[in-house]
Design an enzyme around this catalytic site. Sequence first.
Site, PDB file in Angstrom:
ATOM      1  N   LYS A 112      15.636   7.802  -5.710  1.00 40.39           N
ATOM      2  CA  LYS A 112      15.213   9.047  -5.066  1.00 40.39           C
ATOM      3  C   LYS A 112      16.324   9.674  -4.249  1.00 40.39           C
ATOM      4  O   LYS A 112      16.415  10.893  -4.158  1.00 40.39           O
ATOM      5  CB  LYS A 112      13.999   8.798  -4.171  1.00 40.39           C
ATOM      6  CG  LYS A 112      12.688   8.711  -4.921  1.00 40.39           C
ATOM      7  CD  LYS A 112      11.556   8.953  -3.941  1.00 40.39           C
ATOM      8  CE  LYS A 112      10.231   9.199  -4.630  1.00 40.39           C
ATOM      9  NZ  LYS A 112       9.197   9.552  -3.640  1.00 40.39           N
ATOM     10  N   LYS A 195      10.682   6.310 -17.269  1.00 36.78           N
ATOM     11  CA  LYS A 195       9.296   6.250 -16.805  1.00 36.78           C
ATOM     12  C   LYS A 195       8.660   7.643 -16.839  1.00 36.78           C
ATOM     13  O   LYS A 195       9.326   8.622 -16.525  1.00 36.78           O
ATOM     14  CB  LYS A 195       9.324   5.711 -15.366  1.00 36.78           C
ATOM     15  CG  LYS A 195       7.993   5.348 -14.783  1.00 36.78           C
ATOM     16  CD  LYS A 195       8.148   4.831 -13.353  1.00 36.78           C
ATOM     17  CE  LYS A 195       8.541   5.941 -12.397  1.00 36.78           C
ATOM     18  NZ  LYS A 195       8.432   5.584 -10.971  1.00 36.78           N
ATOM     19  N   LYS A 198       6.021  12.447 -12.295  1.00 36.07           N
ATOM     20  CA  LYS A 198       5.681  13.826 -11.926  1.00 36.07           C
ATOM     21  C   LYS A 198       6.930  14.619 -11.585  1.00 36.07           C
ATOM     22  O   LYS A 198       6.898  15.840 -11.548  1.00 36.07           O
ATOM     23  CB  LYS A 198       4.654  13.867 -10.786  1.00 36.07           C
ATOM     24  CG  LYS A 198       4.943  13.003  -9.580  1.00 36.07           C
ATOM     25  CD  LYS A 198       3.683  12.877  -8.682  1.00 36.07           C
ATOM     26  CE  LYS A 198       3.627  11.518  -7.986  1.00 36.07           C
ATOM     27  NZ  LYS A 198       2.334  11.175  -7.435  1.00 36.07           N
TER      28      LYS A 198
HETATM   29  P1  TYM Z   1       3.428   6.766  -6.516  1.00 33.36           P
HETATM   30  O1  TYM Z   1       2.725   7.830  -5.774  1.00 33.36           O
HETATM   31  O2  TYM Z   1       4.784   7.014  -7.052  1.00 33.36           O
HETATM   32  O3  TYM Z   1       2.549   6.281  -7.728  1.00 33.36           O
HETATM   33  C1  TYM Z   1       1.187   5.912  -7.544  1.00 33.36           C
HETATM   34  C2  TYM Z   1       0.786   4.765  -8.457  1.00 33.36           C
HETATM   35  O4  TYM Z   1       0.981   5.118  -9.823  1.00 33.36           O
HETATM   36  C3  TYM Z   1       1.772   4.141 -10.457  1.00 33.36           C
HETATM   37  N1  TYM Z   1       2.609   4.791 -11.479  1.00 33.36           N
HETATM   38  C4  TYM Z   1       2.709   4.384 -12.736  1.00 33.36           C
HETATM   39  N2  TYM Z   1       2.125   3.359 -13.405  1.00 33.36           N
HETATM   40  C5  TYM Z   1       2.428   3.224 -14.699  1.00 33.36           C
HETATM   41  N3  TYM Z   1       3.292   4.042 -15.365  1.00 33.36           N
HETATM   42  C6  TYM Z   1       3.901   5.068 -14.738  1.00 33.36           C
HETATM   43  N4  TYM Z   1       4.734   5.881 -15.412  1.00 33.36           N
HETATM   44  C7  TYM Z   1       3.610   5.277 -13.365  1.00 33.36           C
HETATM   45  N5  TYM Z   1       4.027   6.195 -12.446  1.00 33.36           N
HETATM   46  C8  TYM Z   1       3.406   5.877 -11.297  1.00 33.36           C
HETATM   47  C9  TYM Z   1       2.623   3.531  -9.355  1.00 33.36           C
HETATM   48  O5  TYM Z   1       3.096   2.255  -9.704  1.00 33.36           O
HETATM   49  C10 TYM Z   1       1.637   3.498  -8.216  1.00 33.36           C
HETATM   50  O6  TYM Z   1       0.792   2.361  -8.315  1.00 33.36           O
HETATM   51  N6  TYM Z   1       5.005   3.691  -2.913  1.00 33.36           N
HETATM   52  C11 TYM Z   1       3.841   4.086  -3.690  1.00 33.36           C
HETATM   53  C12 TYM Z   1       2.718   4.647  -2.846  1.00 33.36           C
HETATM   54  C13 TYM Z   1       2.250   3.733  -1.764  1.00 33.36           C
HETATM   55  C14 TYM Z   1       1.500   2.551  -1.940  1.00 33.36           C
HETATM   56  C15 TYM Z   1       1.262   2.052  -0.619  1.00 33.36           C
HETATM   57  C16 TYM Z   1       1.033   1.857  -3.046  1.00 33.36           C
HETATM   58  C17 TYM Z   1       2.425   3.910  -0.425  1.00 33.36           C
HETATM   59  N7  TYM Z   1       1.836   2.909   0.244  1.00 33.36           N
HETATM   60  C18 TYM Z   1       0.552   0.860  -0.404  1.00 33.36           C
HETATM   61  C19 TYM Z   1       0.310   0.677  -2.832  1.00 33.36           C
HETATM   62  C20 TYM Z   1       0.092   0.198  -1.530  1.00 33.36           C
HETATM   63  C21 TYM Z   1       4.305   5.179  -4.657  1.00 33.36           C
HETATM   64  O7  TYM Z   1       5.327   5.805  -4.490  1.00 33.36           O
HETATM   65  O8  TYM Z   1       3.430   5.423  -5.639  1.00 33.36           O
END
Ligand code: TYM
Length: 333
Positions: A112, A195, A198
């Site tokens: 990022k 991957k 968004k």
């Molecule tokens: P974020 O917002 O990027 O993504 C949210 C969730 O979606 C999953 N994900 C995917 N899974 C499979 N294939 C993909 N292409 C894909 N893109 C996204 C992510 O693995 C995630 O589960 N840091 C986290 C947000 C967060 C969080 C937390 C998660 C903040 N605090 C506490 C769990 C527990 C994040 O950036 O997710």
Amino acid sequence: TPRVFSGIQPSGGLTLGNYLGAIKRFVDMQESGIETLYCMVDLHAITVWQDPADLRHNTRELAAGYIAAGLDPSKSILFNQSQVSAHAELGWLFSCIARMGWMKRMTQFKDKAGKNAENASLGLFGYPALMAADILIYHSTHVPVGEDQKQHLELTRDVAAKFNHDFGVDFFPMTEPVIEGAATRVMSLRDGSKKMSKSDPSDASRINMTDDADTIAKKIRKAKTDPDALPSEVEGLSERPEARNLVNIFAALSDMDVDAVLSDVGGKQFSEFKPMLVDLAVEKLSPISTEMARLMNDPAEIDRILGEGSGRARAIATPILEKTYDIVGMIRS
Ligand code: TYM
């Protein structure tokens, strides 16, 4: 006692990756009867610039996505992070536990921040300390996520262990990541080595949860593939990332395992498989996008649900925060 926590950033629209890797798993865990908390992590979203009006819209749309996909506010606690100040407070305490060196190793930060890391926000650097706080403020035991969050969950365990060790307590639990199913890493439809995200500049690379049936069909028809027929066994997918991705998506959407999918479709050409995938994706995703749009007509109701969920989350978090302050030696008079 088991307790499930997970979160998604309201930093843009939801993708099929978020749905299959995270939300669909959240629903499964909700239905298993365990206590479940699902958060819109708005404090995390602002580690990179968010236009305020967009942030508000995206937070509501994420809530609508959760509910449309099957999360039920009477079964799961649905809330946005900034309404439960214990996250930020424990996040600060954890910033004093976690080490700079741990943060520097985080691949999500490197991705990022890009080449110009000096210009990244301090919040983006410290992001995993706040994430550890999200999880540990509820003494959560299980965290369903996609594969890309594995490193952050390891760091969460490191933070818990160092806190317990430094203060000589057995207070924070060792959280288990739950990274399961056929679609823990959904790849770009344009490039099987990237991957689905968004933030990818190409909209054709992803399926958005708000895409209509025609758009979904067009994106799947145009998805990159190779010229060969589908294999009838998983080994046959090993050097074929695009084929593997479409089969994984099919398996996850249909709740089948990959072996079962291949025993049905092995030998078919993509010209035959893609229309099957289009039908399946439209059947599963259209009702969700329709329901999301309906829920978005009543933003006040969404805000009410988030307010109510935040109250329930606070009731769990506050005693744990108070105990943490006490362990650290803060006067709470
Ligand atoms: P974020 O917002 O990027 O993504 C949210 C969730 O979606 C999953 N994900 C995917 N899974 C499979 N294939 C993909 N292409 C894909 N893109 C996204 C992510 O693995 C995630 O589960 N840091 C986290 C947000 C967060 C969080 C937390 C998660 C903040 N605090 C506490 C769990 C527990 C994040 O950036 O997710």
